[in-house]
Enzyme design. Structure first.
Site, PDB file in Angstrom:
ATOM      1  N   MET A  58       0.840  -1.203   0.000  1.00  0.00           N
ATOM      2  CA  MET A  58       0.000   0.000   0.000  1.00  0.00           C
ATOM      3  C   MET A  58       0.875   1.252   0.000  1.00  0.00           C
ATOM      4  SD  MET A  58      -3.429  -0.897   2.097  1.00  0.00           S
ATOM      5  CE  MET A  58      -2.791  -0.712   3.737  1.00  0.00           C
ATOM      6  N   GLY A  59       2.163   1.090  -0.318  1.00  0.00           N
ATOM      7  CA  GLY A  59       3.044   2.256  -0.392  1.00  0.00           C
ATOM      8  C   GLY A  59       3.531   2.708   0.967  1.00  0.00           C
ATOM      9  N   GLY A  98      10.755  -3.007   5.646  1.00  0.00           N
ATOM     10  CA  GLY A  98       9.971  -4.248   5.580  1.00  0.00           C
ATOM     11  C   GLY A  98       9.613  -4.571   4.134  1.00  0.00           C
ATOM     12  N   HIS A  99       9.120  -3.548   3.410  1.00  0.00           N
ATOM     13  CA  HIS A  99       8.791  -3.761   1.997  1.00  0.00           C
ATOM     14  C   HIS A  99      10.044  -4.123   1.200  1.00  0.00           C
ATOM     15  CE1 HIS A  99       5.611  -0.790   3.328  1.00  0.00           C
ATOM     16  NE2 HIS A  99       4.860  -1.735   2.817  1.00  0.00           N
ATOM     17  N   GLN A 111       5.414 -11.607   7.241  1.00  0.00           N
ATOM     18  CA  GLN A 111       4.929 -12.337   8.419  1.00  0.00           C
ATOM     19  C   GLN A 111       4.392 -11.353   9.462  1.00  0.00           C
ATOM     20  OE1 GLN A 111       4.476 -15.496   8.665  1.00  0.00           O
ATOM     21  NE2 GLN A 111       3.855 -15.445  10.825  1.00  0.00           N
ATOM     22  N   LYS A 112       4.763 -10.069   9.319  1.00  0.00           N
ATOM     23  CA  LYS A 112       4.207  -9.028  10.194  1.00  0.00           C
ATOM     24  C   LYS A 112       2.680  -9.120  10.238  1.00  0.00           C
ATOM     25  CE  LYS A 112       3.518  -4.598  11.595  1.00  0.00           C
ATOM     26  NZ  LYS A 112       2.735  -3.909  10.604  1.00  0.00           N
ATOM     27  N   GLN A 159      -2.964 -12.297   7.592  1.00  0.00           N
ATOM     28  CA  GLN A 159      -3.050 -12.052   6.151  1.00  0.00           C
ATOM     29  C   GLN A 159      -2.358 -13.192   5.383  1.00  0.00           C
ATOM     30  OE1 GLN A 159      -2.803  -8.083   4.155  1.00  0.00           O
ATOM     31  NE2 GLN A 159      -0.690  -8.681   3.838  1.00  0.00           N
ATOM     32  N   ILE A 209      10.551  -7.337   9.769  1.00  0.00           N
ATOM     33  CA  ILE A 209      11.686  -6.410   9.906  1.00  0.00           C
ATOM     34  C   ILE A 209      11.329  -5.394  11.006  1.00  0.00           C
ATOM     35  CG2 ILE A 209      13.072  -4.653   8.745  1.00  0.00           C
ATOM     36  CD1 ILE A 209      13.535  -7.446   7.603  1.00  0.00           C
ATOM     37  N   SER A 232       6.369  -0.258  10.064  1.00  0.00           N
ATOM     38  CA  SER A 232       5.016  -0.146   9.539  1.00  0.00           C
ATOM     39  C   SER A 232       4.835   1.255   8.963  1.00  0.00           C
ATOM     40  CB  SER A 232       3.994  -0.343  10.655  1.00  0.00           C
ATOM     41  OG  SER A 232       2.711   0.095  10.237  1.00  0.00           O
TER      42      SER A 232
HETATM   43  P1  AMP Z   1       1.427  -2.818   3.506  1.00  0.00           P
HETATM   44  O1  AMP Z   1       2.016  -1.826   2.556  1.00  0.00           O
HETATM   45  O2  AMP Z   1       1.423  -2.386   4.934  1.00  0.00           O
HETATM   46  O3  AMP Z   1       0.114  -3.388   3.028  1.00  0.00           O
HETATM   47  O4  AMP Z   1       2.423  -4.045   3.478  1.00  0.00           O
HETATM   48  C1  AMP Z   1       2.775  -4.666   2.264  1.00  0.00           C
HETATM   49  C2  AMP Z   1       3.486  -5.955   2.575  1.00  0.00           C
HETATM   50  O5  AMP Z   1       4.646  -5.675   3.339  1.00  0.00           O
HETATM   51  C3  AMP Z   1       2.635  -6.926   3.406  1.00  0.00           C
HETATM   52  O6  AMP Z   1       2.828  -8.233   2.918  1.00  0.00           O
HETATM   53  C4  AMP Z   1       3.178  -6.734   4.769  1.00  0.00           C
HETATM   54  O7  AMP Z   1       3.025  -7.879   5.591  1.00  0.00           O
HETATM   55  C5  AMP Z   1       4.645  -6.491   4.490  1.00  0.00           C
HETATM   56  N1  AMP Z   1       5.257  -5.804   5.611  1.00  0.00           N
HETATM   57  C6  AMP Z   1       4.834  -4.662   6.216  1.00  0.00           C
HETATM   58  N2  AMP Z   1       5.612  -4.354   7.266  1.00  0.00           N
HETATM   59  C7  AMP Z   1       6.555  -5.336   7.344  1.00  0.00           C
HETATM   60  C8  AMP Z   1       7.648  -5.598   8.222  1.00  0.00           C
HETATM   61  N3  AMP Z   1       7.935  -4.794   9.237  1.00  0.00           N
HETATM   62  N4  AMP Z   1       8.407  -6.694   7.989  1.00  0.00           N
HETATM   63  C9  AMP Z   1       8.117  -7.525   6.958  1.00  0.00           C
HETATM   64  N5  AMP Z   1       7.112  -7.331   6.093  1.00  0.00           N
HETATM   65  C10 AMP Z   1       6.337  -6.253   6.283  1.00  0.00           C
END
Ligand code: AMP
Length: 293
Positions: free
Chosen positions: A30-31, A36-37, A153-154, A158, A181, A190
């Site tokens: 979602m940007g 983590g991304h 895995q955060k 999901q 991460i 996040s």
């Molecule tokens: P989001 O942009 O928050 O929807 O996250 C996109 C992807 O990145 C999802 O698969 C999340 O689980 C992953 N993600 C978000 N934060 C982390 C993190 N801290 N460590 C690993 N993966 C992450």
């Protein structure tokens, strides 16, 4: 790096990619990208010839289909995100508008229903959230047709829901889960962390602290005090506990454990700090099981 803002542009970019690459890894986001991304992109690059990433703040997975502050205040920073994706070696970015994704009404008529699996834990606090996630992810799988897709895995629930989506709807691809991460202070990275003040951030650190104490106790085969862990978060300054549950690592079914853990499990939790809702989880591995790994 090719940037596609429409499905047509995406199809053209994919045709170009497929003309000289065999396998494609998909990283949906979602940007408001962070490390983590980046770790999902790195994992996708390692296993595939080309990486497609999407950037789409999906209104369907927010309260009231996005008619809420969490959706409106979700950080949007496309230019910075594109630079990061380029630096990480992404081949194609798909960044559509809502109407491009769902048509002029902005909402599909037909949805993927996640049922009981999407109604527990996160789903209990966010009704409809996982239906919105499963619906957009199914669309992305159809639009990109990747060989593998990468999720953090955060968001443990999901991952479980998406694995079930792939099994139940026969999507011909593999799902990979990438470890959480964390920042140097222990907070899981996040996009929502951007909205925490310094005081909020300090308060939020109670969550990883409680999770790591539980992991240490599990690793030492000591009794787990789940209710005590909840109490610590309830009593932490500036924190409002949403939930903290011990669950089976694969099915996310609740586990009732009295005393020490006798098999690997997951502890999943959500808290509110200020106006921000944060989630985190930790693997709990008893000593004997760790030795077997
Ligand atoms: P989001 O942009 O928050 O929807 O996250 C996109 C992807 O990145 C999802 O698969 C999340 O689980 C992953 N993600 C978000 N934060 C982390 C993190 N801290 N460590 C690993 N993966 C992450």
């Amino acid at each position: 790096m090719l940037i596609a803002r429409t499905k047509k542009e995406l199809a053209a970019a994919l045709a170009e990619i497929r003309s000289h690459h065999r396998s494609i890894g998909l990283v949906p986001t979602m940007g408001a990208l962070h490390s983590g991304h980046a770790s999902l992109v790195a994992a996708a690059r390692e296993e595939n010839d080309a990486v497609v990433a999407s950037i789409f703040v999906n209104p369907l997975q927010f309260e009231a289909l996005g008619d809420c502050d969490d959706y409106r205040n979700y950080p949007r920073q496309l230019d910075a995100d594109l630079s990061l994706m380029e630096a990480e070696g992404v081949d194609v970015v798909f960044a559509p508008e809502v109407e491009e994704m769902y048509g002029p009404t902005g909402v599909p008529l037909l949805w993927v229903r996640t049922g009981a699996m999407g109604e527990r834990l996160e789903g209990a606090s966010r009704p409809g959230h996982f239906d919105g996630v499963a619906t957009v992810v199914a669309k992305l799988f159809n639009l990109v047709r990747p060989d593998r897709a990468y999720f953090g895995q955060k968001d443990a629930q999901q991952v479980a829901v998406i694995r079930r989506l792939v099994a139940d709807l026969d999507f011909p691809l593999d799902i990979r889960a990438v470890p959480i991460i964390r920042a140097a202070d222990g907070l899981a990275e996040s996009s929502r962390n951007q909205r925490l003040s310094d005081t909020d951030r300090t308060a939020a650190l109670a969550l990883p602290r409680v999770l790591s104490t539980l992991a240490e106790r599990a690793a030492g085969n000591q009794p787990l005090d789940i209710e005590g862990a909840r109490a610590q978060l309830r009593n932490a300054d500036g924190v409002r506990l949403d939930h903290l549950e011990l669950v089976d690592a694969a099915t996310l079914e609740p586990l009732a454990v009295s005393g020490a853990l006798d098999r690997p499990a997951l502890v999943v939790a959500a808290i509110h700090v200020g106006a921000v809702r944060l989630i985190d989880n930790g693997e709990l591995i008893p000593a004997g099981d760790r030795d077997l790994r």
